[in-house]
Design an enzyme around this catalytic site. Structure first.
Site, short mmCIF file in Angstrom:
data_model
loop_
_atom_site.label_atom_id
_atom_site.label_comp_id
_atom_site.label_asym_id
_atom_site.label_seq_id
_atom_site.Cartn_x
_atom_site.Cartn_y
_atom_site.Cartn_z
N HIS A 20 0.53 -1.06 -0.06
CA HIS A 20 -0.05 -0.11 0.06
C HIS A 20 0.49 0.89 -0.25
O HIS A 20 0.36 2.57 -0.25
CB HIS A 20 -0.95 0.33 1.39
CG HIS A 20 -2.47 0.39 1.06
ND1 HIS A 20 -2.44 1.46 -0.09
CD2 HIS A 20 -3.72 0.48 1.50
CE1 HIS A 20 -3.88 1.37 -0.49
NE2 HIS A 20 -4.27 0.84 1.06
N ASP A 78 -2.35 1.45 -4.66
CA ASP A 78 -3.88 2.19 -3.59
C ASP A 78 -4.34 1.03 -4.31
O ASP A 78 -4.47 0.95 -5.78
CB ASP A 78 -4.40 3.73 -4.38
CG ASP A 78 -3.61 4.29 -3.56
OD1 ASP A 78 -2.83 4.14 -2.44
OD2 ASP A 78 -3.34 5.60 -4.06
#
Length: 424
Positions: free
Chosen positions: A396, A400
């Site tokens: 992450h 995204d």
């Protein structure tokens, strides 16, 4: 006094971190300065010695005023005063590295509480080095610092790396607080003791490192593989007769993944400090079980440039070499994305750990027949379909949810829209 912003005309010295007469290294923080907008640290432009402070703590100093006299190392190509420009040229010092952390591997420092670095101040230079070598803040917090107030210096981190990173997988030592986790003294029972072999230890280390380095998030989709399954079942015998190669689902999955990576190239990337390296090649790693039960990841190089025959040849060869313990070093290097077929073991789905330094890893579950509602022009019908779950674990920091979800859905789309009329 460096300029801390376009509208900043003065700064207040909070405190000096390097005293007069003390030595420092390039990147060490000399002092902290407060402005009406934010507090800032002023790093040393090169290694050297602090000759004199021309202002004291709490003094308000106009931008451009001389605040310290420095004696820099012989090879430093900077002025002997703090530059009036905030853009200070930095040259690496060629001096010797301190050996003050020689007993580093003999002890594990407790992990301080707090935020980044466990509440410890981390200079921009140290932070850059840590990112380059994938050192987490928790790991940094255990490295003894030789700077003022035990702050980490560049030499501390360099020495730590040269010592082989002894704290890389160390457990944190909890601090004494109002509430302490009780030592439950679990009864681990009795039984046969199996010592981890070298490969299992390496896998364990790699997984712990990956889990602690990358913030893992997992996305899921479901794919209808009925057309692909039917085509493969219909043509696998003819394919083997023509090419003398087994046609498994692995090359078909790799083909779909390679196409999806071409559509979403950011998935095929690696984080390097604050830079994202988007790879030119698409090299797909395949998590493969060895006879010992350990997993290894042989790599299909340039998967996007291979046809189905070539993909089948390559995957069959690599799997065969893995099972016969005949893989060479080059067979397991250079992967940019990894697939783990957990369905081989009968698993419905999985949440795999990223194969560092990649950005994501795909798990394919078992292909299972299920009754599904199918929308057709003439109306909805209930049919027996070949269904499979796909799960994507992604880093992450650089990927995204939108990118991960779109990429995962695209893989499923390529699987579902399989051309049943294709030839080989």
């Amino acid at each position: 006094m460096p300029k801390m912003g376009e509208s900043i005309t003065e700064g207040t010295i909070i405190n000096w971190l390097v005293n007069e007469g003390d030595s420092f290294e390039e990147g060490d923080i000399l002092l902290e300065v407060a402005t009406d907008k934010v507090d800032n640290e002023v790093p040393a432009p090169a290694s050297g010695k602090m000759i004199a402070h021309t202002f004291k703590a709490k003094d308000v100093v106009p931008v451009g005023e001389t605040i310290a006299i420095l004696e820099l190392s012989e090879n430093a190509k900077t002025e002997k005063k703090v530059s009036k420009s905030p853009a200070v040229t930095q040259e690496k010092s060629k001096g010797k590295i301190s050996s003050s952390t020689s007993n580093l591997s003999q002890r594990v420092a407790p992990l301080p509480s707090g935020g980044a670095g466990g509440g410890r101040f981390i200079s921009p230079l140290v932070d850059t080095i840590a990112r380059k070598h994938h050192i987490s803040y928790e790991e940094l917090a255990r490295i003894p610092g030789t700077g003022k107030d035990e702050r980490l210096r560049k030499s501390d981190v360099i020495n730590y790396l040269e010592k082989g990173r002894p704290f890389q997988f160390a457990q944190a030592v909890p601090e004494v607080s109002g509430f302490q986790i009780p030592d439950l003294k679990f009864d681990k029972g009795k039984g046969k003791i199996v010592e981890m072999d070298r490969m299992r230890q390496m896998i364990a280390d790699h997984m712990v490192f990956s889990a602690s380095t990358a913030p893992h998030v997992t996305a899921y989709v479901e794919a209808d593989l009925t057309e692909m399954v039917n085509w493969r079942n219909k043509n696998k015998d003819a394919f083997q007769k023509k090419y003398n190669e087994k046609l498994t689902f692995t090359p078909l999955f790799i083909e779909c993944v390679a196409k999806a990576i071409q559509d979403f190239p950011m998935i095929n990337s690696t984080l390097d400090g604050t830079n994202i390296i988007v790879k030119d090649e698409i090299n797909i790693g395949m998590a493969t079980a060895l006879p010992s039960g350990n997993l290894i990841v042989p790599v299909v190089k340039n998967a996007d440039k291979k046809n189905l025959k070539e993909l089948a040849e390559t995957t069959n060869e690599l799997v065969g070499k893995a099972r016969d313990n005949k893989l060479k070093g080059d067979h397991t290097k250079g992967s940019t994305f990894t697939i783990s077929n957990v369905g081989t073991f009968g698993s419905l789905m999985g949440t795999p750990i990223i194969n560092q330094p990649e950005a994501a890893i795909l798990a394919t579950g078992i292909i299972k027949k299920r009754a599904e509602v199918i929308e057709r022009k003439e109306g909805d019908t209930i049919e027996i379909r070949q269904m499979m779950y796909l799960s994507l674990s992604f880093d992450h920091r650089i990927v995204d949810g939108y990118l991960a979800g779109s990429f995962l859905r695209r893989i499923a789309d390529y699987m579902e829209k399989f051309d049943i009329k294709r030839s080989f």
